[in-house]
Design a protein around this motif. Structure first.
Motif, PDB file in Angstrom:
ATOM      1  N   GLU A 138      95.364 -52.190 -29.128  1.00 54.84           N
ATOM      2  CA  GLU A 138      96.067 -50.997 -29.082  1.00 54.84           C
ATOM      3  C   GLU A 138      96.922 -51.521 -30.955  1.00 54.84           C
ATOM      4  O   GLU A 138      96.327 -51.038 -31.800  1.00 54.84           O
ATOM      5  N   ASN A 139      97.906 -52.359 -30.293  1.00 49.82           N
ATOM      6  CA  ASN A 139      98.222 -52.650 -31.476  1.00 49.82           C
ATOM      7  C   ASN A 139      98.068 -54.467 -31.766  1.00 49.82           C
ATOM      8  O   ASN A 139      98.974 -55.395 -31.563  1.00 49.82           O
ATOM      9  N   LYS A 141      93.322 -59.890 -35.695  1.00 54.09           N
ATOM     10  CA  LYS A 141      92.029 -58.774 -36.268  1.00 54.09           C
ATOM     11  C   LYS A 141      91.065 -60.013 -36.754  1.00 54.09           C
ATOM     12  O   LYS A 141      90.105 -59.692 -37.482  1.00 54.09           O
ATOM     13  N   LEU A 142      91.539 -61.268 -37.658  1.00 58.55           N
ATOM     14  CA  LEU A 142      91.579 -62.376 -38.477  1.00 58.55           C
ATOM     15  C   LEU A 142      90.331 -62.698 -37.589  1.00 58.55           C
ATOM     16  O   LEU A 142      88.864 -62.708 -38.024  1.00 58.55           O
ATOM     17  N   MET A 189      91.225 -59.156 -45.304  1.00 57.47           N
ATOM     18  CA  MET A 189      90.422 -58.785 -43.901  1.00 57.47           C
ATOM     19  C   MET A 189      88.702 -57.945 -44.596  1.00 57.47           C
ATOM     20  O   MET A 189      87.959 -58.321 -44.164  1.00 57.47           O
ATOM     21  N   GLU A 190      89.376 -57.259 -45.955  1.00 58.08           N
ATOM     22  CA  GLU A 190      87.890 -56.775 -46.114  1.00 58.08           C
ATOM     23  C   GLU A 190      86.928 -57.533 -46.525  1.00 58.08           C
ATOM     24  O   GLU A 190      85.706 -57.235 -46.603  1.00 58.08           O
ATOM     25  N   ILE A 208      81.987 -57.052 -39.158  1.00 50.93           N
ATOM     26  CA  ILE A 208      81.471 -55.837 -38.488  1.00 50.93           C
ATOM     27  C   ILE A 208      82.292 -54.601 -37.879  1.00 50.93           C
ATOM     28  O   ILE A 208      83.129 -53.820 -37.386  1.00 50.93           O
ATOM     29  N   MET A 209      83.531 -55.977 -37.067  1.00 45.94           N
ATOM     30  CA  MET A 209      85.318 -55.386 -36.054  1.00 45.94           C
ATOM     31  C   MET A 209      85.422 -54.230 -37.034  1.00 45.94           C
ATOM     32  O   MET A 209      86.423 -54.170 -37.039  1.00 45.94           O
ATOM     33  N   ILE A 210      85.547 -54.661 -38.659  1.00 47.51           N
ATOM     34  CA  ILE A 210      86.704 -54.585 -39.450  1.00 47.51           C
ATOM     35  C   ILE A 210      86.397 -52.975 -39.300  1.00 47.51           C
ATOM     36  O   ILE A 210      87.807 -52.251 -38.988  1.00 47.51           O
ATOM     37  N   ARG A 211      85.715 -52.623 -38.717  1.00 44.38           N
ATOM     38  CA  ARG A 211      85.361 -50.733 -38.010  1.00 44.38           C
ATOM     39  C   ARG A 211      86.446 -50.538 -37.686  1.00 44.38           C
ATOM     40  O   ARG A 211      87.022 -48.979 -37.146  1.00 44.38           O
TER      41      ARG A 211
END
Length: 161
Positions: free
Chosen positions: A21-22, A28-29, A49-50, A37-40
């Motif tokens: 959830e958060n 994230k990294l 991150m991008e 592709i997990m950036i989606r």
């Protein structure tokens, strides 16, 4: 669940990020490092991150809401067909793509005669992506096809076939 356990799960299977959830920036990294592709699945990713995601997989440009010009240039220089994910790509990016494959012309709106020539010089059959090619462009494509055919024939003759 403890963060270290979640990080271990992400390390093993980065798609887990989708169900958190958060997630923390560290989570994230970790997911992006394992698979760009997990950036989606990450809301409001940072530029870092991008950038990391793009380095991992140029096709993730599709999931970046507002890519910078340098991001676009970077991905097209690696994979010409990422032009598909760039809205109204400028001529410079089309040219970068055409250095890899003449088919990149299909992403140009109303390409100039010079751009069309570049595409045909790279791949004669890219003419199929040029709407209403001029007679000069058509002749160039036929000539290129003929040259390739002759070269192929010569190779077979010299190979003793």
């Amino acid at each position: 669940m403890r963060e270290d356990k979640v990080l271990e799960m992400i390390k093993t299977n980065p798609i887990v990020i989708k169900n958190i959830e958060n997630p923390s920036d560290e989570m994230k990294l970790m997911a992006i490092k394992k698979d760009g592709i997990m950036i989606r699945y990450i809301k409001n990713p940072t530029r870092d991150m991008e950038d990391l995601a793009i380095e991992s997989n140029p096709r993730v440009i599709e999931f970046i809401k507002e890519p910078t010009y340098n991001m676009k240039k970077n991905v097209v220089s690696k994979l010409w067909n990422t032009l598909e994910f760039i809205e109204n790509p400028p001529e410079e990016l089309i040219i970068i793509g055409m250095k890899q494959k003449g088919y990149a012309i299909k992403y140009a709106k109303n390409p100039s005669e010079e751009l069309q020539k570049m595409a045909i010089e790279k791949d004669y059959d890219s003419i199929k992506y040029i709407e209403n090619p001029s007679e000069e462009i058509q002749v160039l494509a036929v000539r290129k096809n003929y040259e390739i055919g002759r070269a192929s024939c010569r190779e077979r003759v010299f190979a003793g076939c």
